[in-house]
Scaffold this active site. Structure first.
Site, PDB file in Angstrom:
ATOM      1  N   GLY A  19       1.145  -1.164  -0.134  1.00  0.00           N
ATOM      2  CA  GLY A  19       0.140  -0.234  -0.249  1.00  0.00           C
ATOM      3  C   GLY A  19       0.988   1.565  -0.118  1.00  0.00           C
ATOM      4  CG  LEU A  21       0.352   4.472   5.818  1.00  0.00           C
ATOM      5  CD1 LEU A  21       0.898   6.055   6.115  1.00  0.00           C
ATOM      6  CD2 LEU A  21      -0.265   3.807   6.522  1.00  0.00           C
ATOM      7  NE  ARG A  50      -7.306 -10.358  -1.465  1.00  0.00           N
ATOM      8  CZ  ARG A  50      -7.538 -11.608  -1.432  1.00  0.00           C
ATOM      9  NH1 ARG A  50      -7.308 -12.510  -2.229  1.00  0.00           N
ATOM     10  NH2 ARG A  50      -8.863 -11.650  -0.677  1.00  0.00           N
ATOM     11  CG  ASP A  90      -6.998 -14.779   1.074  1.00  0.00           C
ATOM     12  OD1 ASP A  90      -7.957 -13.594   1.551  1.00  0.00           O
ATOM     13  OD2 ASP A  90      -7.740 -15.421   0.266  1.00  0.00           O
ATOM     14  CG  ASP A 182      -3.820  10.536  15.697  1.00  0.00           C
ATOM     15  OD1 ASP A 182      -4.190  11.551  14.580  1.00  0.00           O
ATOM     16  OD2 ASP A 182      -5.171  11.123  16.343  1.00  0.00           O
ATOM     17  CG  HIS A 183      -0.951  11.272  11.199  1.00  0.00           C
ATOM     18  ND1 HIS A 183      -1.802  11.315  10.456  1.00  0.00           N
ATOM     19  CD2 HIS A 183      -0.476  12.161  10.693  1.00  0.00           C
ATOM     20  CE1 HIS A 183      -2.555  11.796   9.545  1.00  0.00           C
ATOM     21  NE2 HIS A 183      -1.353  13.200   9.592  1.00  0.00           N
ATOM     22  CD  GLU A 221      -6.786  18.258   5.434  1.00  0.00           C
ATOM     23  OE1 GLU A 221      -5.958  16.554   4.860  1.00  0.00           O
ATOM     24  OE2 GLU A 221      -7.663  17.484   5.337  1.00  0.00           O
ATOM     25  CG  ASP A 240     -10.423  11.721   6.994  1.00  0.00           C
ATOM     26  OD1 ASP A 240     -10.193  11.075   6.961  1.00  0.00           O
ATOM     27  OD2 ASP A 240     -10.155  13.205   6.443  1.00  0.00           O
ATOM     28  CG  HIS A 245      -5.811  13.807  13.010  1.00  0.00           C
ATOM     29  ND1 HIS A 245      -5.282  12.588  13.184  1.00  0.00           N
ATOM     30  CD2 HIS A 245      -6.536  13.471  11.658  1.00  0.00           C
ATOM     31  CE1 HIS A 245      -5.348  11.690  12.471  1.00  0.00           C
ATOM     32  NE2 HIS A 245      -5.419  12.827  11.026  1.00  0.00           N
TER      33      HIS A 245
END
Length: 495
Positions: A19, A21, A50, A90, A182-183, A221, A240, A245
């Protein structure tokens, strides 16, 4: 005093290794830990997805993810990547877990990792429960060392689904083994909140409703939803950004001083703060929360024209609100929050607005329009890191007038280079078993209960969207929210 570097020993398993990230954040962050000596020889990393990759292809992807290194560092990066192994997997097939367990055991022996296992979920949340249950049922949880689970957001989409997920995770892992990442909690200036408050008597003695008028938290943002449109339309800014956050930041601003600076004691106080946060009725939510959706701008699509977004979408890309705490410290002090996409710029800041003196002795009759400015303490989180304190001082020259001036401090460029990236810091904390900067289940639960009360109203109302233009600071109702209280946002566009 800098902490002593201590080598950590573990076998990592990344679910979702192919992915975005993992490639953008996780592998480069692990390399930073390797460069600094927190990881040395006694670690192995398994990537699963996968995709049908070989170890060599995976190691090449890991090497390519490490950007901006010098020629002399390339050998170090290659040696680091040699610790990475890949297995196609899987997650719904129990038979696949036997092969994964064999590889973990092999790497544990090869790298003398002392049986320590860290599992990282960075894939679709729909699979979190099944992976956790299969790790337990298929014997991948060891008694030899530690077992730790790091899990990405979103943690559910409301309280009920979050509880179902938590119940599934805690059927396999203990609460103190679960690290809900939580970054924002890994950002340098968010971690400075505790140092600022509890390390300075001059600040903590004023940190209450006797001296503070309001607190403002802005997460702005500049970009729109970009390639996340299909996910974002099922989430929106409230889920989100606010549920995780913003409420995590607010809990640190509102909490009482912990008995000691330990993960357990800090979490106790954060939970107490969130428990005292007022959960709104539908009518109160309508008064105290604002939502928005961006319109088209110059060379910019409206949200409803983004790929993957329905033409009649009611998903909010902006939220502003007033939070209230029903406790002795904060009674009567509003916490104003706002976050949105396609705003004026990308930044995060916290503004603590202090009350004006009860009597302004400088409001001379001959100058009735002059008045003292509020003292404001600003914590700049990003893109620049620092503090500013706005105070009143005498203007230079004849006569006696006052003007606001800023006392500020910003990290210089050299210091900024030393600051760990959020994922680097949080991965290190997980290896050390330090959960201070991760959300506990109780924190997540109270945050969802607050958000669910708002969604209950918004899901039955038809909003008038779009209602703000790109490059602004959101809809006019965001300013009106504060104006009704006789206040205004400290950060204003073009200020």
């Amino acid at each position: 005093m800098k902490a002593l570097t201590r080598e950590n020993k573990a076998v990592f398993t990344f679910f979702g290794a192919s992915g975005d990230l993992a490639k953008r954040k996780l592998y480069p962050s692990l390399f930073k830990l390797y460069q600094k000596g927190y990881l040395k020889e006694h670690f192995g990393v398994i990537g699963t997805s996968r995709a049908k990759w070989s170890d060599e292809k995976f190691q090449g992807i890991v090497s390519d993810s490490i950007k901006g290194i010098s020629e002399t560092e390339k050998g170090q990066a290659a040696k680091f990547a040699s610790h990475f192994y890949y297995i196609a997997h899987d997650v719904t097939d129990k038979a696949h877990y036997a092969a994964l367990n064999d590889l973990i055991n092999q790497l544990n022996k090869q790298y003398e990792a002392q049986g320590n296992r860290l599992f990282y979920f960075s894939m679709a949340p729909a699979f979190f429960s099944v992976i956790a249950l299969n790790l337990k049922s298929e014997g991948l949880i060891t008694d030899e060392g530690y077992n730790r689970l790091v899990i990405e957001k979103p943690f559910g989409r409301d309280y009920d689904t979050a509880k179902q997920l938590n119940d599934a995770l805690t059927a396999s892992f203990e609460e103190d083994q679960i690290y809900r990442i939580d970054h924002y909690l890994g950002k340098e200036m968010i971690q400075n909140i505790e140092a600022l408050r509890f390390g300075n008597t001059i600040i903590e003695s004023l940190w209450n409703n006797r001296y503070i008028d309001n607190i403002q938290v802005t997460l702005s943002e500049k970009l729109g939803v970009e390639e996340r449109a299909s996910y974002y339309d099922t989430s929106g800014a409230l889920r989100d950004m606010v549920q995780n956050h913003i409420l995590q930041i607010v809990s640190q601003l509102a909490m009482e001083q912990p008995v000691a600076f330990t993960d357990a004691d800090v979490r106790v106080e954060k939970v107490k703060a969130l428990r005292s946060m007022r959960v709104y009725s539908p009518s109160a939510a309508a008064t105290n929360l604002v939502r928005g959706q961006y319109d088209a701008g110059e060379n910019s699509n409206a949200y409803r024209d983004e790929d993957g977004v329905p033409a009649d979408s009611a998903t909010e890309t902006f939220v502003a609100g007033k939070l209230l705490f029903d406790n002795y410290r904060w009674s009567g002090v509003p916490f104003y929050i706002r976050t949105g996409k396609k705003l004026a710029d990308k930044f995060t800041r916290i503004d603590v607005v202090f009350k004006k003196p009860l009597i302004d002795i400088f409001a001379f009759p001959q100058n009735p329009n002059a008045s003292l400015s509020e003292n404001v303490l600003t914590i700049y989180v990003e893109p620049n890191s620092g503090f500013a304190l706005r105070v009143n001082a005498k203007s230079t020259g004849q006569g006696f007038e006052t003007e606001p001036i800023n006392l500020d401090f910003f990290q210089d460029a050299d210091k900024e280079k030393e600051v760990p990236e959020p994922y680097e810091r949080l991965l290190h904390d997980a290896l050390e078993g330090n959960s201070t900067n991760f959300a506990s289940w109780s924190e997540v639960a109270y945050a969802w209960k607050f958000v669910d009360a708002i969604r209950k109203l918004w899901d039955i109302e038809v909003p008038r969207f779009p209602n703000y233009i790109p490059g602004s600071m959101g809809p006019a109702a965001s300013d009106e929210l504060l104006q009704r209280d006789g206040r205004s946002w400290v950060y204003k566009l073009n200020q």
